[in-house]
Design a protein around this motif. Structure first.
Motif, short mmCIF file in Angstrom:
data_model
loop_
_atom_site.label_atom_id
_atom_site.label_comp_id
_atom_site.label_asym_id
_atom_site.label_seq_id
_atom_site.Cartn_x
_atom_site.Cartn_y
_atom_site.Cartn_z
N PRO A 215 -1.62 0.58 7.68
CA PRO A 215 -0.61 1.07 6.73
C PRO A 215 -0.57 0.13 5.52
N VAL A 216 -0.15 0.65 4.40
CA VAL A 216 -0.21 -0.16 3.18
C VAL A 216 1.09 -0.04 2.40
N TRP A 217 1.52 -1.18 1.86
CA TRP A 217 2.71 -1.18 0.99
C TRP A 217 2.28 -0.83 -0.43
N VAL A 218 3.01 0.09 -1.04
CA VAL A 218 2.76 0.44 -2.44
C VAL A 218 4.10 0.62 -3.14
N THR A 219 4.07 0.65 -4.44
CA THR A 219 5.31 0.95 -5.16
C THR A 219 5.59 2.44 -5.06
N LEU A 220 6.86 2.79 -5.21
CA LEU A 220 7.21 4.21 -5.19
C LEU A 220 6.49 4.94 -6.33
N ALA A 221 6.34 4.23 -7.46
CA ALA A 221 5.65 4.85 -8.61
C ALA A 221 4.22 5.23 -8.23
N ASP A 222 3.53 4.37 -7.46
CA ASP A 222 2.17 4.71 -7.05
C ASP A 222 2.17 5.88 -6.07
N CYS A 223 3.22 5.97 -5.23
CA CYS A 223 3.33 7.12 -4.33
C CYS A 223 3.49 8.41 -5.12
N VAL A 224 4.34 8.33 -6.15
CA VAL A 224 4.57 9.52 -6.97
C VAL A 224 3.27 9.90 -7.68
N ALA A 225 2.56 8.88 -8.19
CA ALA A 225 1.29 9.15 -8.87
C ALA A 225 0.32 9.84 -7.91
N SER A 226 0.29 9.37 -6.66
CA SER A 226 -0.59 10.00 -5.67
C SER A 226 -0.19 11.44 -5.44
N THR A 227 1.12 11.67 -5.37
CA THR A 227 1.61 13.04 -5.17
C THR A 227 1.17 13.95 -6.32
N LEU A 228 1.25 13.41 -7.55
CA LEU A 228 0.83 14.22 -8.71
C LEU A 228 -0.67 14.51 -8.62
N HIS A 229 -1.46 13.54 -8.16
CA HIS A 229 -2.91 13.73 -8.10
C HIS A 229 -3.32 14.69 -7.00
N THR A 230 -2.71 14.52 -5.80
CA THR A 230 -3.22 15.26 -4.63
C THR A 230 -2.39 16.51 -4.32
N GLY A 231 -1.19 16.57 -4.86
CA GLY A 231 -0.34 17.72 -4.55
C GLY A 231 0.40 17.58 -3.24
N LYS A 232 0.23 16.45 -2.58
CA LYS A 232 0.99 16.21 -1.34
C LYS A 232 1.48 14.76 -1.35
N ALA A 233 2.67 14.58 -0.79
CA ALA A 233 3.24 13.23 -0.78
C ALA A 233 2.65 12.41 0.35
N PRO A 234 2.44 11.09 0.13
CA PRO A 234 1.99 10.25 1.23
C PRO A 234 3.02 10.21 2.36
N HIS A 235 2.55 9.89 3.52
CA HIS A 235 3.43 9.82 4.69
C HIS A 235 4.12 8.45 4.70
N VAL A 236 5.43 8.49 4.52
CA VAL A 236 6.20 7.25 4.38
C VAL A 236 6.63 6.75 5.75
N LEU A 237 6.36 5.46 6.00
CA LEU A 237 6.78 4.85 7.27
C LEU A 237 8.04 4.02 7.09
N ARG A 238 8.19 3.46 5.92
CA ARG A 238 9.34 2.59 5.67
C ARG A 238 9.55 2.51 4.16
N ALA A 239 10.76 2.33 3.73
CA ALA A 239 11.04 2.19 2.29
C ALA A 239 12.11 1.13 2.09
N VAL A 240 11.89 0.27 1.12
CA VAL A 240 12.85 -0.78 0.79
C VAL A 240 13.25 -0.61 -0.67
N GLY A 241 14.56 -0.45 -0.87
CA GLY A 241 15.05 -0.27 -2.24
C GLY A 241 15.67 -1.55 -2.76
N PHE A 242 15.58 -1.77 -4.07
CA PHE A 242 16.10 -2.98 -4.69
C PHE A 242 17.19 -2.61 -5.69
N GLU A 243 18.19 -3.44 -5.79
CA GLU A 243 19.24 -3.21 -6.78
C GLU A 243 19.74 -4.55 -7.30
N ALA A 244 20.25 -4.51 -8.51
CA ALA A 244 20.80 -5.72 -9.12
C ALA A 244 22.27 -5.83 -8.73
#
Lengths: 987, 163
Positions: free
Chosen positions: A433-462
């Motif tokens: 499994p690989v960690w990527v930014t959400l932006a890269d996931c979205v880019a992948s979705t735009l390229h392939t037409g399907k979203a990557p399979h997410v195993l975990r997500a960590v959100g950041f806030e100020a």
């Protein structure tokens, strides 16, 4: 879909040196440096032209509060004839100058000024001149880690005299540090009485460094004097190395005056910025960027704010810009577009300023189903909504399955004897499994037409805002006051730059050439500052070289870690914040992927991309363009791709208008811009331009003249062709002799690829010669044998400029034949074959002549070296390894047409540190440039029990293990750990 | 400025800079409110507790006027009373710019004694000028530059009586 190829992959490591543990915020001692006294010493040297480049004569000026107090010359008695010394004496007497020998100058003027008087030392390319007056040097030691990997220079024979430490930090900058002998001094007296004065460690101002920091690039003294409009301008002299004459001495003296005037003007320019960071601490554009942050009172990075596994996670997601040659060795027409200030724009769109001014950054695990759901529903319209970008501060762990995410791997081709890591947005399946930014996931979705399979997500806030932040005026201009609580500094900086660019255009149109040139340098400096704050300072990692292996702990995203050792360690910069850096570059890649997806939805293709720019295949009315590997069939039955009509491209560009985060009164319209080179220089109308790409970073854009010959687009001095892969070669012809040599190189390459008759340039038959400058003890070791029996003056010393030539393969294969030849730096190509060349690794003093000889005949004392023509063939052959050719094989040197993605799987991920491109800078053969990236070696394991080895342990963790292992039957010994076993599965 | 004078001036400037570093401030001044003393040579203590010698003396119940050996202690016993701060400046000048032979005069040469007396009086005159009008030349230079910008390079043509 075919089965994925298994490749060796790598991710950026979070490797903490043992020496850094527990010292997350270094440097702050509470002591105050009072800065230099009113004295300053400016000096310049002229040297012999042999590889040692020993001092012949120098000139200096001593100023106090800006007034010239003393001026003189100094010389090296060992390199001047009696007649030349006599000439010097006469000249000095006539001109009222003091004349000293090298030792008198070094001890009586140089050390006296910078040590006792605490004056500032000024020079242009100061390390070069310092080594010319040195009497000895050695690798830097001591507690100051930032100087590790540099040199300690002695300019006095007195062992108790202060020494100067020098370490190159970038191609145009170096750190300096004056070592202070023990004993009484004013600062010590102050501290003994309860004060807080810091010991002074010298004040150094290199006009090349400061000029580069303020205006970008690596300015020459002549360029700086023109840019700053100094009263005296730098002259050219052709008399280097010949017998001294009065004109040459005047030229030398004038050079010092010009250097002083440039330093004075640069200081004024810097002071106008209203920054409190002292001018002698400005090393680069990033220094200026950090100075702005410090001015606002923004807190630097604190390692304790993020746990180590989280930093490891963030760094795993970090990749640079995306660059691809998608249509190879096939000219295609199109429109060249690029994103306005891409990284700063990605920064502003994501509102990342809130993290910069936050009291702290918090993070939490997000609901996976929610993230997956929103990814599944993401489409182009979502991404083109500015509100969407505010929620991209998320990192996700995915299980790749035919997803297109940034993948750093060794993309080996069939012809590769070796390969290095390259990053590609590749089709990836399986593996860890690989960690990527959400932006890269979205880019992948735009390229392939399907979203990557997410195993975990960590959100950041100020959370919260730092106290006591202060408003600043950008560039010292009160119109651009930024209140860090209210404004986004980066947005305001980009807007100011836009204003300056408009002023520059007006100045150019009204014929104010000097003013336009000045404003051009100002806007370039603003661009550098915006990029450095938005991105550069966040990922600033300084590489420290060590003479001995250092303990390092490599942290993993899953919370694990392993100890290892390395002779190069990394230390984060003061505003290190990898979260910002990865979100910015991820956002930049998403912008580019969005443009690519729009092209794809319209049925079009792109030929080439590089970080923020895209060449979209297009013609005025659209239609088919012949291209091998294309999905369409032309009327003639050949393979083709669809070119979009210009109108469609215009509409596509317009789609990015909503994402413009800037004040529309200053920056209006789309953030994706059609570049000026798409317009006719005379009429201003749109014209057909074409692109030809060889590989990533090797492409050119051109138009065809009436005879069909290609002509590079762009303007003189700024043609639209890559420089990558050529920068280490010395120009084979003088700039004055017609066309720029790289333009000519590319023109011939275009003609060759297009089948247009074109005689190769005459200089293709000349030996290809690179320039080398030794700037670290590691590089200097390559000349150890050469230096062995030479006097200090004759030795190749740090910052010597040299020419380097590489024998052809058949010569290198001969036993005892030289592998790399060096000679004094010689700008005149014709004279290089007449010089004496020496094997850089031999001390026997045997000299060779070099020649270009296709017959490869063996001649004693003569070596066949690679010519510019040989390099040209290699350059043209460079494959785009990360893609497959139209037949599905890994791209090979002669692949042509539309390339396809490779389907890859990374079972094992290695951890690597900061990558550097030292090869291109030094022109050394690859075997002399090991560790191009900081390697985080896998843990060494005990050969007995397999536990990690610690401290000085090399093979066994204990005596018990050694005895047990030795007592085993020989047949069993092979089953012990090899020291390269288990690391890989990172999660 | 002769080479000798230049060397003396440089030595005093170097001493001033060294004092700044001992005091721990680039622009030190006496911390007693209203005291204008800013010459590093006349200041003591450590930032932010910097005092001029006169206030230091007063704080320690000592007289603020001190006896200065005009021609140097080795040449003549004659002294003049001068304020403590000025005493630091003038003594620094004595030790920094006088030749060592003149100041020490180990053999008691009458000519060196005479030279020391003349130098001593010159130093006093220098001190008076320094304290009273030393600001004027730089002010005039700045005013000239300002007028050149505001009115023109030959600004005095507008004021016939001044040329």
């Amino acid at each position: 879909m075919n089965e994925p190829e298994i490749l060796e992959g790598a991710v950026r490591a979070w490797a903490v040196p043992d020496s850094m543990k527990g010292s997350s915020r270094g440097g702050a001692t509470g002591y105050v440096d009072l800065g230099p006294s009113a004295w300053s010493l400016t000096f310049d040297t002229e040297t012999t032209t042999d590889p040692g480049q020993a001092l012949r004569v120098g000139a200096y000026q001593l100023h106090h509060r800006g007034r010239l107090r003393k001026e003189g010359l100094f010389y090296n008695p060992a390199t001047l004839s009696a007649a030349e010394v006599e000439l010097l004496q006469g000249f000095a007497s006539d001109e009222g100058l003091e004349l000293l020998d090298r030792d008198e100058f070094a001890e009586g003027i140089l050390l006296d000024t910078i040590y006792r008087r605490r004056g500032m030392l000024i020079g242009h390319n100061l390390p070069f001149d310092l080594f010319r007056v040195s009497v000895a040097h050695e690798p830097a030691r001591g507690q100051n880690q930032s100087l590790r990997g540099g040199f300690t220079v002695a300019v006095s024979h007195d062992p108790r005299a202060p020494r100067i430490q020098v370490k190159r930090t970038s191609p145009g900058a170096a750190f300096f540090h004056l070592t202070i002998p023990t004993g009484a001094h004013a600062e010590g007296r102050n501290r003994r009485r309860g004060g807080n004065s810091a010991n002074h460690h010298g004040y150094f101002l290199d006009t090349a460094t400061l000029g580069g920091a303020l205006f970008g690039g690596r300015p020459s003294l002549a360029g700086l004097s023109r840019l700053l409009d100094t009263p005296k301008k730098k002259d050219r002299s052709e008399d280097h190395g010949v017998e001294l004459g009065r004109d040459y001495l005047r030229y030398l003296r004038d050079d010092v005056t010009v250097t002083w005037q440039c330093a004075d003007a640069l200081r004024s320019r810097y002071e106008a910025l209203g920054l409190t960071k002292p001018v002698w601490k400005v090393y680069s554009e990033a220094s200026v960027g950090k100075a702005h942050l410090e001015e606002m009172g923004i807190r630097g990075w604190h390692r304790d704010e993020f746990p180590d596994p989280l930093i490891a996670t963030i760094l795993e997601t970090y990749h640079g810009g995306r660059t691809e040659a998608r249509i190879r060795r096939t000219p295609v027409p199109g429109v060249y577009v690029d994103f306005k200030s891409q990284y700063p724009t990605a920064f502003v769109l994501q509102d990342l300023w809130r993290f910069v001014v936050a009291e702290k950054i918090i993070w939490e695990d997000l609901d996976v189903a929610t993230v997956q759901g929103s990814l599944d529903s993401t489409d182009l319209d979502t991404v083109l909504d500015p509100a969407f970008w505010k929620g991209l501060a998320v990192l996700v762990l995915i299980a790749p399955e035919e997803d297109r995410v940034p993948t750093r791997a060794k993309y080996k081709g069939s012809d590769d004897a070796r390969s290095s890591y390259n990053v590609a947005v590749e089709l990836r399946s399986g593996g860890s499994p690989v960690w990527v930014t959400l932006a890269d996931c979205v880019a992948s979705t735009l390229h392939t037409g399907k979203a990557p399979h997410v195993l975990r997500a960590v959100g950041f806030e100020a959370e919260g805002t730092q106290d006591d932040l202060r408003a600043v005026d950008i560039g010292g201009d009160a119109r651009y006051r930024v209140d860090p609580y209210e404004d986004d500094f980066i947005r305001r900086l980009v807007e100011l730059r836009s204003d300056v660019k408009a002023d520059r255009r007006r100045a150019a149109e009204s014929g104010q050439v000097d003013q336009a040139s000045r404003l051009e340098s100002v806007q370039r400096a603003m661009k550098a500052t915006a990029n450095s704050i938005a991105y550069g300072t966040g990922i600033e990692i300084n590489v420290i070289e060590h003479r001995k292996l250092q303990g390092v702990t490599v942290h993993l995203p899953d919370g694990g870690s392993y100890p290892t050792k390395g002779d190069r360690t990394e230390r984060p910069g003061s505003f290190f914040n990898p979260l910002l850096a990865t979100l910015v570059t991820g956002g930049g890649r998403l912008l580019l992927a969005t443009a690519m997806a729009l092209v794809d939805r319209a049925g079009g293709e792109y030929a080439y991309c590089d970080t923020d720019s895209l060449f979209i295949v297009a013609t005025p009315a659209g239609g088919l363009v012949p291209c091998r590997g294309g999905d369409e069939l032309s009327a003639e039955g050949g393979q083709a791709i669809l070119a979009l009509p210009w109108k469609t491209v215009d509409e596509l560009v317009e789609r990015f208008s909503d994402l413009n985060p800037y004040d529309p009164r200053v920056i209006d319209g789309s953030i994706l811009e059609i570049e000026d080179e798409n317009l006719d220089l005379v009429t201003g109308d749109r014209r057909v331009i074409e692109c030809l790409a060889i590989a990533s970073k090797r492409a050119a854009r051109f138009v065809r003249d009436i005879d069909g010959r290609p002509e590079l687009t762009g303007t003189a001095g700024n043609r639209s062709r890559s420089e990558h892969g050529l920068g280490h070669l010395i120009a084979p012809v003088a700039p004055s002799e017609g066309m720029d040599w790289m333009d000519r190189w590319w023109q011939h390459l275009l003609c060759t690829e297009l089948g247009v008759e074109d005689e190769p340039p005459e200089w293709f038959d000349l030996p290809a010669v690179g320039r080398i400058t030794v700037t670290s003890p590691r590089e200097e070791r390559a000349f150890r044998d050469y230096n062995a029996d030479l006097t200090y003056d004759q030795q190749v010393k740090p910052w010597c400029f040299m020419s380097v030539a590489h024998p052809v393969t058949s010569e290198r294969a001969r036993p005892g034949a030289p592998r790399c030849l060096i000679a004094p730096f010689e700008p005149d190509a014709a004279r290089r074959t007449e010089m004496e060349w020496r094997d850089h690794s031999a001390s026997d003093g045997e000299s060779y002549e070099i020649r270009v000889d296709p017959s490869l005949e063996i001649k004693v004392g003569s070596v066949v070296v690679q010519s510019y023509g040989d390099y040209f063939v290699e350059y043209r052959r460079h494959p785009e390894r990360k893609f497959a050719d139209p037949d599905g094989r890994p791209c090979h040197p002669w692949s042509r047409g539309k390339l396809h993605l490779r389907h890859v799987r990374l079972d094992e991920l290695k951890r690597i540190g900061k990558e550097s491109n030292r090869l291109a800078e030094t022109a050394l053969p690859i075997e002399l440039d090991e560790h191009a990236a900081v390697a985080c070696r896998e843990p060494l394991l005990c050969r007995g029990c397999g536990d990690p080895l610690l401290g000085r342990q090399r093979m066994w963790c204990s005596e018990t293990c050694r005895i047990r292992y030795r007592s085993r039957a020989p047949a069993l010994r092979g089953s012990g750990g090899s020291g390269n076993s288990s690391f890989g599965a990172n999660n | 400025m002769s080479a000798e004078d230049a060397a003396g001036w440089e030595a005093i400037e170097d001493r001033r800079d060294e004092r700044r570093r001992s005091l721990g401030h680039r622009d030190p001044r006496c911390s007693v409110p209203g005291c204008p003393e800013t010459d590093p040579l006349a200041l003591t203590g450590v930032h932010p507790e910097i005092l001029c010698y006169e206030h230091y003396a007063l704080r320690n119940d000592r007289p603020w006027l001190e006896e200065h050996h005009l021609a140097g202690r080795a040449n003549d016993e004659i002294t003049v009373a001068i304020p403590g701060n000025d005493h630091r400046s003038i003594s620094e000048r004595q030790s920094g710019s006088w030749s060592r032979e003149t100041l020490r005069n180990p053999d008691g040469s009458p000519l060196l004694k005479a030279a020391a007396a003349i130098r001593g009086w010159m130093d006093v005159l220098w001190l008076i000028l320094e304290r009273s009008v030393s600001w004027v030349p730089e002010f005039l230079e700045q005013l000239d530059a300002w007028l050149a910008v505001e009115i023109g390079p030959r600004w005095w043509d507008h004021f016939p009586e001044s040329s």
